[in-house]
Each structure stands twice: as structure tokens, then as C-alpha cells.
Design a protein around this motif. Sequence first.
Motif, short mmCIF file in Angstrom:
data_model
loop_
_atom_site.label_atom_id
_atom_site.label_comp_id
_atom_site.label_asym_id
_atom_site.label_seq_id
_atom_site.Cartn_x
_atom_site.Cartn_y
_atom_site.Cartn_z
N GLN A 82 0.99 -1.76 0.06
CA GLN A 82 -0.20 -0.17 0.03
C GLN A 82 1.12 1.28 0.27
O GLN A 82 2.09 1.53 0.29
CB GLN A 82 -1.09 -0.22 1.07
N PHE A 83 0.49 2.00 -0.98
CA PHE A 83 1.52 3.52 -1.14
C PHE A 83 -0.07 5.10 -1.17
O PHE A 83 -0.46 4.45 -1.95
CB PHE A 83 2.57 3.54 -1.61
N PRO A 84 1.11 5.41 -0.59
CA PRO A 84 -0.04 7.28 -0.92
C PRO A 84 0.18 7.50 -2.90
O PRO A 84 0.61 6.90 -3.08
CB PRO A 84 0.91 8.12 -0.45
N SER A 85 -0.70 8.09 -2.86
CA SER A 85 -1.32 8.52 -4.45
C SER A 85 0.04 9.08 -5.38
O SER A 85 0.47 8.66 -6.84
CB SER A 85 -2.10 9.14 -5.33
N GLU A 86 0.98 9.50 -4.66
CA GLU A 86 1.98 10.54 -4.93
C GLU A 86 3.08 8.83 -5.62
O GLU A 86 3.94 9.59 -6.09
CB GLU A 86 2.67 10.83 -4.04
N LYS A 87 3.04 8.47 -4.43
CA LYS A 87 4.47 7.03 -4.90
C LYS A 87 4.08 6.16 -5.65
O LYS A 87 4.44 5.94 -6.95
CB LYS A 87 4.47 6.77 -3.79
N GLN A 144 -7.31 6.37 -9.82
CA GLN A 144 -6.02 6.20 -9.67
C GLN A 144 -5.08 6.45 -10.32
O GLN A 144 -4.05 7.02 -10.23
CB GLN A 144 -5.84 5.18 -8.42
N HIS A 158 -5.30 16.72 -7.80
CA HIS A 158 -4.59 15.42 -6.76
C HIS A 158 -4.90 16.91 -5.43
O HIS A 158 -5.09 16.07 -4.35
CB HIS A 158 -3.51 15.69 -6.61
#
Length: 159
Positions: A82-87, A144, A158
Amino acid sequence: MKVKIITVGKLKEKYLKDGIAEYVKRMGRFTKVEQIELTDEKTPDNASQAENQRIMSKEAERILAKVGDREFVIALAIEGEQFPSEKFSKILSDATLKGYSDITFIIGGSLGLAPEVKKRANLLMSFGLLTLPHQLMRLVLAEQIYRAFMIQQGSPYHK
């Protein structure tokens, strides 16, 4: 660059089709998007573990037949990272910098993905511990991916 989304099962709900179509249209300015719907195997109630494995293996054959050797594959799996949208945006950007021209996403059927599909993936990705219908997951994934492109462009979308 081309984005391919491989899913097991047919999408029936109009509101989900409309939402996905909107994000695919928006992504058109960044990339070509190919959506592949594969037939899901009927899963009997109270199926045995062996029967479930057989079903997932049949679905895996269909999935892997649509995946090329030179594609960067992201399989959606509950045990994935799992990771944030930026990653996520950076992962897509980095894949193209590494020479991948096709990024393929895989959403399995109701039983999930067979080990051979997970093994082929370059990355296992999870959107969290919640269980979502795979039809709804298609819409979330489309949004996403679009968001990832907007992040790369420095867009205020964003925020």
C-alpha cells in the motif's frame, strides 16, 4: 506508453461503466488505455479448496495469455504493498524510465489471483484491507491511474 487493465468478470452496472469511461477518456491525453474483460469461472457454493484452486488456475491461464513478456505488471492483491498516490505516480513514471512502454494492471475474480499470476507481476499492490467488489475496484483503479498522471503533470486535481 500504454495502460492495459485486465479484469476477470464482466462489468454490468451502468454507473460503473460510465465512471470508468469518464476516467479512460480523461487519460486519453496521456496514454492509450486498453481494457480486457475475461470470463470468470462459475464458483459453486461451498466449493472445496481444490476446486477453488482449479478455478483460479483456469482464470490465470486466461490472464497470462493477455500479458506480454515486456510489460510492467501490477497485480491487485490484498497482501500487496500500500502506498500514497504520489508514490503510485512515481512507480508508473519510473516504469517508463526503465524502458517499459506497457503497464498492465490485473484485477482477479471473486477468489483472487492464482500464485502464477502473482509471480509474473512486477509489483503486488493493495488498496487497503477492505474487501471491495472487483467491479467497483475497476473504477477506483481507473481514477487512481488518472490521478497518477495528473500528479506527474503538477496538476491541482490531486489537492
